[in-house]
Design an enzyme around this catalytic site. Sequence first.
Site, PDB file in Angstrom:
ATOM      1  N   LYS A 254       0.825  -1.223  -0.013  1.00 14.02           N
ATOM      2  CA  LYS A 254       0.184  -0.055   0.121  1.00 14.02           C
ATOM      3  C   LYS A 254       0.807   1.212  -0.037  1.00 14.02           C
ATOM      4  CE  LYS A 254      -4.602  -1.379   1.359  1.00 14.02           C
ATOM      5  NZ  LYS A 254      -5.612  -1.354   2.199  1.00 14.02           N
ATOM      6  N   ARG A 288      -4.139 -10.070   4.496  1.00 11.90           N
ATOM      7  CA  ARG A 288      -4.494  -9.779   3.008  1.00 11.90           C
ATOM      8  C   ARG A 288      -3.305  -9.472   2.176  1.00 11.90           C
ATOM      9  NH1 ARG A 288      -6.605  -6.172  -0.680  1.00 11.90           N
ATOM     10  NH2 ARG A 288      -8.317  -7.241  -2.220  1.00 11.90           N
TER      11      ARG A 288
END
Length: 319
Positions: A254, A288
Amino acid sequence: MSTDVETAAAPGAPNASGAPAGPLPVLPAGCGGDLRLGSLTFHPADLVIMAIVNRTPDSFFDRGATYGEREALAAVDRAVAEGARIVDIGGVKAGPGEHVDAAEELRRVGGFVALVRARHPDIVISVDTWRAEVGRIVAAEGADLLNDAWGGVDPQLAEVAAEHGLGLVCTHSGHQPPRTRPHRVTYDDVVADIVATTTGLAERARALGVRPEAIIVDPGHDFGKNSRHSLEATRRLPELVATGWPVLVALSNKDFIGEVLDSPVTERLEGTLAATAVSAWLGARIFRAHQVAPTRKILETVAAIRGTRDLAVSRRALA
């Protein structure tokens, strides 16, 4: 294995003021106990990988590498072989981009869920969607979990989970509409907002009839947050863990990792793994991830350090 968690975080984890804190209280059984999704049961000490498979042509990480059905099925096979217990299938890019209506989202994920279920009858299938109409279709095809990354923007999605006996991920998205990027977002206390929002969504889901042992909360790294917010959410993860709801973290590659390292999306693996290890130590249970194999190695090492996993082999100093 006991279904009780002894402590929510390692002693000495910082509190909101940054000062060392003592061990957090014992978490209750039930929500803080076993997590039951599909045919699988995950105990509190289990560290579970949720593999990402994006049926999108414009995903930020793989740029559409798993958009095609054959490529996506191969990615599922690979993820399962590398140790993923959950596969998260998405049909809409999280960030801004080409408009994708419900019909197009279903063209991408509808039918594909049934193929994955036939191919891997025991894997937990998650579908990353905020739309109740999509949730209803994939439930009939064999999905076990609805990953609502946009914080209940469609309140009927929780009703679908309850009606079909599915699990539900309750995410803090900063109260943003789907597919929006935050702009100069501020919070009085970002972690307090995360805890209040996710637990509120979880309690609503339970009241609607979603099984409590199938409800998960997610602090929503980068969703409705700047990078400092995401770092603080990681640092103070024990506050969310202490609610008793199982915590999922979606850290993989991210932007907050990229801004820590000043690295493009293709060079964020080391930062992702560092954040994953810290989050596991602080009590997160589901991770995840795009890159399953290195994530599994990191989590196995963390589990061995904290004493919930034995050595794979034992040779040193025994000869």
